[in-house]
Design a protein around this motif. Sequence first.
Motif, short mmCIF file in Angstrom:
data_model
loop_
_atom_site.label_atom_id
_atom_site.label_comp_id
_atom_site.label_asym_id
_atom_site.label_seq_id
_atom_site.Cartn_x
_atom_site.Cartn_y
_atom_site.Cartn_z
N TYR A 138 0.85 -1.17 0.00
CA TYR A 138 0.00 0.00 0.00
C TYR A 138 0.90 1.23 0.00
CZ TYR A 138 0.58 -0.60 5.07
OH TYR A 138 1.08 -0.78 6.32
N ILE A 139 0.34 2.35 -0.36
CA ILE A 139 1.12 3.57 -0.53
C ILE A 139 1.82 3.93 0.77
CG2 ILE A 139 0.95 6.05 -0.99
CD1 ILE A 139 -1.38 5.35 -2.89
N GLY A 140 3.11 4.20 0.67
CA GLY A 140 3.87 4.72 1.79
C GLY A 140 4.55 3.70 2.67
N ARG A 141 4.49 2.42 2.35
CA ARG A 141 5.16 1.38 3.16
C ARG A 141 5.73 0.31 2.25
NH1 ARG A 141 4.54 0.05 8.20
NH2 ARG A 141 6.62 -0.70 7.76
N PRO A 191 -1.11 -12.08 -9.35
CA PRO A 191 -1.74 -10.83 -9.75
C PRO A 191 -0.90 -9.59 -9.45
CG PRO A 191 -2.61 -11.44 -7.63
CD PRO A 191 -1.63 -12.53 -8.04
N TYR A 192 0.27 -9.77 -8.81
CA TYR A 192 1.08 -8.64 -8.38
C TYR A 192 1.60 -7.81 -9.54
CZ TYR A 192 0.84 -11.28 -4.08
OH TYR A 192 0.38 -11.97 -3.00
N ASN A 193 1.91 -8.45 -10.67
CA ASN A 193 2.48 -7.71 -11.80
C ASN A 193 1.43 -6.87 -12.53
OD1 ASN A 193 1.15 -9.77 -13.09
ND2 ASN A 193 2.91 -10.45 -14.29
N ASP A 194 0.17 -6.94 -12.13
CA ASP A 194 -0.86 -6.08 -12.71
C ASP A 194 -0.82 -4.67 -12.12
OD1 ASP A 194 -1.82 -8.13 -14.30
OD2 ASP A 194 -3.35 -8.72 -12.86
N HIS A 195 -0.10 -4.50 -11.03
CA HIS A 195 -0.02 -3.21 -10.34
C HIS A 195 1.06 -2.35 -10.99
CE1 HIS A 195 0.63 -0.34 -7.04
NE2 HIS A 195 -0.60 -0.65 -6.67
N VAL A 196 0.92 -1.05 -10.91
CA VAL A 196 1.88 -0.14 -11.55
C VAL A 196 3.23 -0.10 -10.86
CG1 VAL A 196 0.11 1.33 -12.55
CG2 VAL A 196 0.98 1.85 -10.29
N GLY A 197 3.33 -0.59 -9.65
CA GLY A 197 4.62 -0.63 -8.97
C GLY A 197 4.57 -0.07 -7.56
N ARG A 198 5.62 -0.36 -6.82
CA ARG A 198 5.71 0.07 -5.43
C ARG A 198 6.28 1.47 -5.35
NH1 ARG A 198 9.88 -3.89 -3.56
NH2 ARG A 198 9.71 -2.85 -1.56
N ASP A 199 5.84 2.22 -4.37
CA ASP A 199 6.40 3.55 -4.15
C ASP A 199 7.38 3.55 -2.97
OD1 ASP A 199 4.62 3.32 -2.01
OD2 ASP A 199 4.06 5.43 -2.08
N MET A 200 7.55 2.40 -2.32
CA MET A 200 8.40 2.32 -1.14
C MET A 200 9.16 1.00 -1.16
SD MET A 200 9.09 4.13 1.67
CE MET A 200 7.71 5.26 1.58
N THR A 201 10.44 1.06 -0.90
CA THR A 201 11.27 -0.15 -0.79
C THR A 201 11.71 -0.28 0.66
OG1 THR A 201 13.33 1.03 -1.21
CG2 THR A 201 12.13 0.17 -3.14
#
Length: 103
Positions: free
Chosen positions: A23-26, A61-71
Amino acid sequence: MRGAQVTDNAGIAQFITIFPGWYIGRTVHIHFKVHRDKATVLTAQMYFDESVIAAAHSVAPYNDHVGRDMTNATDYVYDPDSCAVVATLSGGQVAALTVGIPT
């Protein structure tokens, strides 16, 4: 996805789940709580090595997402001591984390 497990006599608990999303930010992680008694609770998180996350996120289904914003490197809570040891088994993977509880 929530659940509760009781440890065995050796203090080991196990559960079956899916690899967590993000999720965004983590960074990718699993929250957990350990109840030693009614008054003592440890709230913590289990993390995964970036190579494990990349492998999981390369398939549906993970590769359907645009990508992570946090590593892991950019997450403000990430603790490398809470990174799970992951091994591949037939039909999936197993992750292990040793958690110490003060007595």
